[in-house]
Enzyme design. Structure first.
Site, PDB file in Angstrom:
ATOM      1  N   LYS A 245      17.936  26.679  84.330  1.00 35.10           N
ATOM      2  CA  LYS A 245      19.290  26.887  83.802  1.00 35.10           C
ATOM      3  C   LYS A 245      19.914  28.083  84.507  1.00 35.10           C
ATOM      4  O   LYS A 245      19.282  29.123  84.667  1.00 35.10           O
ATOM      5  CB  LYS A 245      19.232  27.128  82.292  1.00 35.10           C
ATOM      6  CG  LYS A 245      20.596  27.172  81.628  1.00 35.10           C
ATOM      7  CD  LYS A 245      20.482  27.218  80.115  1.00 35.10           C
ATOM      8  CE  LYS A 245      21.861  27.207  79.464  1.00 35.10           C
ATOM      9  NZ  LYS A 245      21.801  27.202  77.988  1.00 35.10           N
ATOM     10  N   GLU A 333      19.093  20.174  61.924  1.00 36.25           N
ATOM     11  CA  GLU A 333      19.824  20.628  60.741  1.00 36.25           C
ATOM     12  C   GLU A 333      19.294  19.985  59.459  1.00 36.25           C
ATOM     13  O   GLU A 333      19.201  20.648  58.415  1.00 36.25           O
ATOM     14  CB  GLU A 333      21.314  20.321  60.900  1.00 36.25           C
ATOM     15  CG  GLU A 333      22.013  21.131  61.981  1.00 36.25           C
ATOM     16  CD  GLU A 333      21.885  20.545  63.371  1.00 36.25           C
ATOM     17  OE1 GLU A 333      22.388  21.161  64.325  1.00 36.25           O
ATOM     18  OE2 GLU A 333      21.269  19.452  63.511  1.00 36.25           O
ATOM     19  N   ARG A 361      25.844  17.414  59.792  1.00 37.25           N
ATOM     20  CA  ARG A 361      24.734  16.555  60.185  1.00 37.25           C
ATOM     21  C   ARG A 361      23.645  16.486  59.117  1.00 37.25           C
ATOM     22  O   ARG A 361      22.727  15.687  59.216  1.00 37.25           O
ATOM     23  CB  ARG A 361      24.126  17.067  61.501  1.00 37.25           C
ATOM     24  CG  ARG A 361      25.162  17.375  62.568  1.00 37.25           C
ATOM     25  CD  ARG A 361      24.532  17.722  63.888  1.00 37.25           C
ATOM     26  NE  ARG A 361      24.155  16.508  64.587  1.00 37.25           N
ATOM     27  CZ  ARG A 361      23.487  16.490  65.738  1.00 37.25           C
ATOM     28  NH1 ARG A 361      23.103  17.617  66.295  1.00 37.25           N
ATOM     29  NH2 ARG A 361      23.175  15.357  66.313  1.00 37.25           N
TER      30      ARG A 361
END
Length: 593
Positions: A245, A333, A361
């Protein structure tokens, strides 16, 4: 040196290049992304990490006929630049500009709109099955990160795909980090696979995927070769690639958390601007983060939970100070909410910190696992209201509406940092109900906010200013805007201002006094007007047969796009000047009726 990117507007142009030219294009694409994001801001590290993969996918596959889905979309900048949006990429995330995430209405190359994680496999599988049913011969590719693939929904998609013969390719972009470092047993498994030390059977082969990898995701010839081979393989396929990344910008590689979305920076050096010494009010997330540590050091029953947002929520402070009682559960979640519920049954005091948009969610878990059992879980909803440039997928404008219909659940919105501290203090003393505490992104307005704790009276609002004709009822940080507006109005004595604090339960005693005194009522909220705070006030008035004019101000019944928070508030007429005009117009009408 050749400028290849200048001549590439669509993938068909890209496919005219010789394979040996593609590494040069990768350098140019990286530099293009860095130069734009340095001045316009946005997500940086994720897109830099998949430059080679982006080029290879559009080179090998016939997009947009072959459908390419980027999970979340943080890493889709290179994709946007190569698919017709290069010349307008400098409008990224700006008002009326292109979205920071793939968006179906923006381009035929954006096969699926994404903003929340872990949806790509299910969506791509749905498309692949549809293609089978229609007799089409095309490819469907889902690019998903190692943090996103640990989510339950991603596993559900893998589980189903493994018993189909759908033409699906799942590419795991494994860089060991999402927004924060990846966590969990799957992360450890992938680490072992990379090292060649994993002794267990391959989990993806066990799910009936044709697995290949791990391979270097920055090696373009290798990527091209492997993608061409996979085009000939039938059924569900899984390619594991290893990337870095922030690849190509030293600082972004070294500090991947900070450079996920670094704000403005020097495009040449990568350095961030030196922070001003000017003392500023704290961000609400830091008020939460510092306060939970302060409370947890004195109350050993307090635990903190976040689904993959320790930095964004500032739970990282507790993770650093009391690591055995602060939990990053990954992008999960639903699990976070029910984990908190389980802890609550055992007498712990769980502070479950989830962005408002992400709590959507876990709606069933809020209802079924927490509220139905009346468990004292403390939901701290960060990023409530309009969040700005992340746009429609991230605005936290639905929470008041979707939470207010749930029995047992108390809903509190602090008007400032002191109120946030005080409600956190109050609930950890002991409650017998679940509560949602919602607060916005960004900074408050108080410098001197670490006051001695005071107990909040549950279900009670506050009179901030008495008035004669109009009562303005606010919830949360909208109170500060109204305070400022009242100072600018000539007939200040006509305006009363009430911080209701609780959307549920409403302070009915206070409301009765208000409705008996004032000629008109205005409610203001930074949430949707449909089913939110104003709707609760309307219901109260109707139930009690009050006849006053009630004006409900808030977010319109539409999805709000991206722009600065101030721009979006102005468009919704929730900025100070719009609110002042609305109040003065109502005063004029009352004075002349």
């Amino acid at each position: 040196m050749k400028n290849l990117l200048k001549h590439i507007n669509l993938p068909k142009d890209l496919r005219q290049l010789a394979p040996e030219d593609l590494p040069q294009l990768a350098k140019e694409l990286r530099r293009f992304i860095i130069n734009i994001v340095a001045t316009k801001e946005g997500h940086l590290g994720a897109s830099l990490g998949v430059v080679e993969l982006t080029i290879a996918l559009h080179y090998v596959f016939n997009t947009p006929k072959d459908e390419l889905i980027w999970d979340v979309g943080h890493q889709a900048y290179g994709h946007k630049i190569l698919t017709g949006r290069k010349d307008i990429f400098d409008t990224n995330r700006q008002l009326n500009g292109i979205s920071g995430f793939p968006k179906r209405s923006e381009s035929e190359y954006d096969a699926f709109g994404v903003g929340h994680s872990s949806t790509s496999i299910s969506a791509a599988l749905g498309m692949a099955i549809a293609s089978q049913l229609k007799g089409e011969n095309k490819h469907h590719i889902a690019v998903i990160g190692d943090a996103s693939i640990a989510s339950g929904m991603a596993f559900e998609g893998l589980n189903h795909a493994g018993v189909t013969d759908a033409n699906l390719l799942v590419i795991l972009n494994d860089n060991a980090i999402g927004i924060d470092p990846s966590v969990g047993a799957l992360k450890q498994y992938l680490t072992n696979v990379k090292k060649g030390t994993e002794k267990q059977d391959n989990i993806f082969e066990a799910l009936n995927f044709n697995y290949s990898g791990p391979i270097d995701g920055h090696d373009l010839p290798l990527l091209l070769s492997e993608l061409k081979r996979l085009k000939t393989v039938k059924g569900p396929k899984f390619l594991h690639i290893i990337t870095t990344k922030g690849k190509g910008l030293k600082q972004a590689e070294l500090d991947q958390v900070k450079y996920h979305a670094p704000g403005k920076f020097d495009a040449k050096t990568g350095e961030l601007p030196v922070k001003s010494d000017l003392k500023q009010p704290p961000k609400y997330q830091d008020v939460f983060g510092e306060t939970i540590v302060e409370l947890a050091l004195k109350n050993d029953k307090i635990v903190g939970i976040t689904p993959a947002m320790p930095t964004g929520s500032s739970l990282k402070y507790m993770m650093e100070t009391i690591p055995n009682r602060a939990f990053d559960v990954g992008i999960a979640e639903q699990h976070a909410v029910t984990l908190a519920a389980g802890m609550a049954t055992q007498g712990l005091i769980p502070f479950c910190n989830i962005y408002s948009t992400f709590l959507q969610r876990a709606y069933d878990q809020i209802i079924h696992d927490v509220a139905l059992q009346n468990l004292p879980v403390i939901f701290c909803l960060d990023r409530a209201g309009l969040v700005g440039e992340d746009g429609a997928t991230h605005h936290g404008v639905f929470d008041l509406a979707y939470l207010s219909c749930i029995p047992n659940l108390v809903i509190f919105a602090p008007k400032d940092a002191i109120a946030l501290r005080n409600i956190m203090y109050t609930v950890q003393l002991g409650i017998d109900f679940p509560i949602a505490i919602r607060y916005p992104r960004g900074r408050g307005h108080l410098l001197d906010w670490k006051k001695p704790f005071e107990i909040v009276d549950i279900g009670k609002g506050k009179c901030l200013k008495e008035g004669l004709k109009i009562a303005i009822l606010t919830i949360g940080t909208t109170a500060k805007t109204i305070d400022d507006v009242i100072l600018s109005i000539n007939q200040k004595d006509a305006i009363g201002h009430y911080d209701m604090q609780f959307v549920k339960p409403l302070d009915e005693n206070l409301l009765h006094r208000i409705f008996k005194k004032y000629d008109a009522i205005i409610t203001i909220e930074d949430g949707t007007v449909v089913g939110g705070f104003g709707s609760m006030i309307l219901n109260f008035a109707n139930t009690n047969n009050y006849k006053q004019t009630i004006t409900i101000l808030g977010i319109e019944d539409q999805f709000i796009e991206h722009g600065t928070t101030d721009q979006l508030k102005a468009m919704q007429k929730l900025d100070a000047s719009s609110l002042q005009k609305r109040i003065e117009d109502l005063l004029f009408a009352l004075n002349n009726c």
